[in-house]
Design a protein around this motif. Structure first.
Motif, mmCIF file in Angstrom:
data_model
loop_
_atom_site.group_PDB
_atom_site.id
_atom_site.type_symbol
_atom_site.label_atom_id
_atom_site.label_comp_id
_atom_site.label_asym_id
_atom_site.label_seq_id
_atom_site.Cartn_x
_atom_site.Cartn_y
_atom_site.Cartn_z
ATOM 1 N N ILE A 207 1.128 -1.063 0.044
ATOM 2 C CA ILE A 207 0.316 -0.106 0.193
ATOM 3 C C ILE A 207 0.740 1.406 -0.061
ATOM 4 O O ILE A 207 0.516 2.101 -0.796
ATOM 5 C CB ILE A 207 -1.170 0.198 0.845
ATOM 6 N N THR A 208 1.940 1.076 0.709
ATOM 7 C CA THR A 208 2.523 2.658 0.480
ATOM 8 C C THR A 208 3.665 2.616 -0.459
ATOM 9 O O THR A 208 3.919 3.661 -1.191
ATOM 10 C CB THR A 208 3.605 1.924 2.087
ATOM 11 N N LYS A 209 4.183 1.133 -0.984
ATOM 12 C CA LYS A 209 5.587 1.655 -1.869
ATOM 13 C C LYS A 209 3.948 2.404 -2.872
ATOM 14 O O LYS A 209 5.226 3.077 -3.742
ATOM 15 C CB LYS A 209 5.797 0.500 -2.011
ATOM 16 N N HIS A 210 3.075 1.423 -3.277
ATOM 17 C CA HIS A 210 2.506 1.992 -4.517
ATOM 18 C C HIS A 210 1.193 2.822 -3.961
ATOM 19 O O HIS A 210 -0.174 2.374 -4.236
ATOM 20 C CB HIS A 210 1.819 0.688 -5.298
ATOM 21 N N LYS A 211 1.904 3.785 -3.460
ATOM 22 C CA LYS A 211 0.815 4.825 -3.131
ATOM 23 C C LYS A 211 -0.078 5.426 -4.246
ATOM 24 O O LYS A 211 0.208 5.642 -4.764
ATOM 25 C CB LYS A 211 1.460 6.375 -2.356
ATOM 26 N N GLY A 212 -1.511 5.319 -3.824
ATOM 27 C CA GLY A 212 -2.614 5.851 -4.690
ATOM 28 C C GLY A 212 -2.623 4.838 -5.593
ATOM 29 O O GLY A 212 -3.887 5.234 -6.966
ATOM 30 N N ARG A 213 -1.707 3.192 -5.826
ATOM 31 C CA ARG A 213 -3.090 2.012 -6.613
ATOM 32 C C ARG A 213 -3.999 1.162 -6.358
ATOM 33 O O ARG A 213 -4.558 1.047 -6.893
ATOM 34 C CB ARG A 213 -1.708 1.416 -7.266
ATOM 35 N N ASN A 256 -2.844 6.113 1.824
ATOM 36 C CA ASN A 256 -2.489 6.393 1.071
ATOM 37 C C ASN A 256 -3.598 5.786 -0.308
ATOM 38 O O ASN A 256 -2.852 5.547 -1.323
ATOM 39 C CB ASN A 256 -1.477 4.503 1.025
ATOM 40 N N GLY A 257 -4.360 6.255 -0.300
ATOM 41 C CA GLY A 257 -5.106 6.645 -1.442
ATOM 42 C C GLY A 257 -6.379 5.714 -1.358
ATOM 43 O O GLY A 257 -7.800 5.811 -2.063
ATOM 44 N N MET A 258 -6.727 5.066 -0.344
ATOM 45 C CA MET A 258 -8.045 3.785 -0.288
ATOM 46 C C MET A 258 -8.413 4.520 -0.257
ATOM 47 O O MET A 258 -8.758 5.145 1.011
ATOM 48 C CB MET A 258 -7.404 2.690 -0.124
ATOM 49 N N ARG A 259 -10.259 4.279 -1.256
ATOM 50 C CA ARG A 259 -11.328 5.260 -0.455
ATOM 51 C C ARG A 259 -12.752 4.109 -0.295
ATOM 52 O O ARG A 259 -13.646 4.594 -0.230
ATOM 53 C CB ARG A 259 -11.419 5.870 -2.133
ATOM 54 N N TYR A 260 -12.520 2.992 -0.818
ATOM 55 C CA TYR A 260 -13.910 2.085 -1.066
ATOM 56 C C TYR A 260 -13.104 0.545 0.010
ATOM 57 O O TYR A 260 -12.294 -0.499 -0.568
ATOM 58 C CB TYR A 260 -14.004 1.572 -2.231
#
Length: 291
Positions: A207-213, A256-260
């Motif tokens: 999650i942190t390495k690929h922030k926003g993915r 880190n960008g997770m929304r759902y």
């Protein structure tokens, strides 16, 4: 995970969530995640009585739903507009769906229907284990094409890894190949934390390495006494009954960008799927996240 705060009443929440995937906390300025559920968890109930099942899920306190490619389609025998209206009547917002394998023209039509009712995501739920890592590279190319189709219609494309992307193929992990081979402007990922944990991966590192993915998540817990890999029964249990710290997972995800966030239980211990859904909804309410 509970989006309700003392300054909101239920009427205001219903009005806001109809238009937005998350409610901003006026104290912290951050968005709190909604309680969501993947309908495949209650698939038998949906097949018998889709409208009645949606009513029960809404009464449990779920706010968002993710559909899947059922025999009746992702809209359960209704038009996209009809299904959206029915779900909204029970306080449910159809955010995303898993879909059955289809050609790009068929996918384009599905994306158009999803966008027409304000859905956010079409998610590929399954690729299956492959003998060559090169096959996953072709999957990445296909994802980019589908992501471009989604972008054209104003929504997003996502991929849901199961267990096999965390198993080495030709000395590489398919999940790494898919992350590297897809355009971040076109393709997002839906982390199933259960599979990440049971396969020995570090979900927080991804999650942190690929922030926003990783924009979406599936949530079920892992038994404290995990069953051996390849066991007939999965080591799954209801949220809060296993080893995963869901408060941490949701916080790190949101940072880190997770929304759902969708509940998806797969094993039911002396309970029905609907009873499990109610138990998980109650657990998420009790988390009382202050993000």
């Amino acid at each position: 995970m509970n989006r309700r705060t003392f300054i909101y009443n239920s009427g205001l929440i219903a009005a806001v969530t109809a238009a937005s995937p998350a409610i901003a906390d006026t104290i912290t300025g951050r968005a709190k995640p909604a309680r969501g559920i993947q309908l495949y968890m209650v698939k038998e109930d949906m097949e018998r009585d889709p409208i009645g099942t949606l009513k029960k899920l809404g009464a449990m306190g779920y706010i968002q739903i993710e559909s899947y490619g059922s025999d009746k389609g992702i809209f359960w025998g209704k038009t996209n507009m009809e299904f959206k209206k029915i779900a909204a009547g029970y306080g449910l917002n159809l955010v995303s769906t898993h879909y059955n394998p289809c050609t790009l023209p068929e996918f384009d039509k599905l994306a158009s229907q999803a966008a027409e009712i304000g859905m956010k995501y079409l998610v590929c739920p399954w690729l299956g284990p492959q003998k060559s890592i090169e096959t996953f590279k072709t999957f990445a190319d296909d994802f980019n094409k589908r992501g471009a189709i989604c972008k054209k219609h104003g929504l997003r494309f996502g991929y849901h890894p199961h267990d096999y992307p965390y198993k080495p193929v030709d000395g590489q992990l398919p999940i790494d190949v898919l992350l590297a081979g897809t355009d971040k402007e076109l393709v997002d990922f839906q982390m199933d934390i259960y599979y990440a944990v049971t396969e020995g991966a570090d979900p927080y590192a991804y999650i942190t390495k690929h922030k926003g993915r990783f924009k979406l998540a599936h949530m079920r817990d892992v038994l404290k006494k995990r069953l051996p890999a390849g066991s007939k029964e999965e080591s799954a249990c209801d949220l809060g009954e296993g080893v995963i710290d869901f408060k941490k997972f949701i916080r790190v995800g949101q940072d880190n960008g997770m929304r759902y966030f969708f509940v998806e239980q797969s094993r039911f211990h002396n309970e029905t799927p609907l009873q499990s859904a109610a138990k998980n909804a109650g657990y998420l309410r009790r988390l009382k996240l202050t993000l």
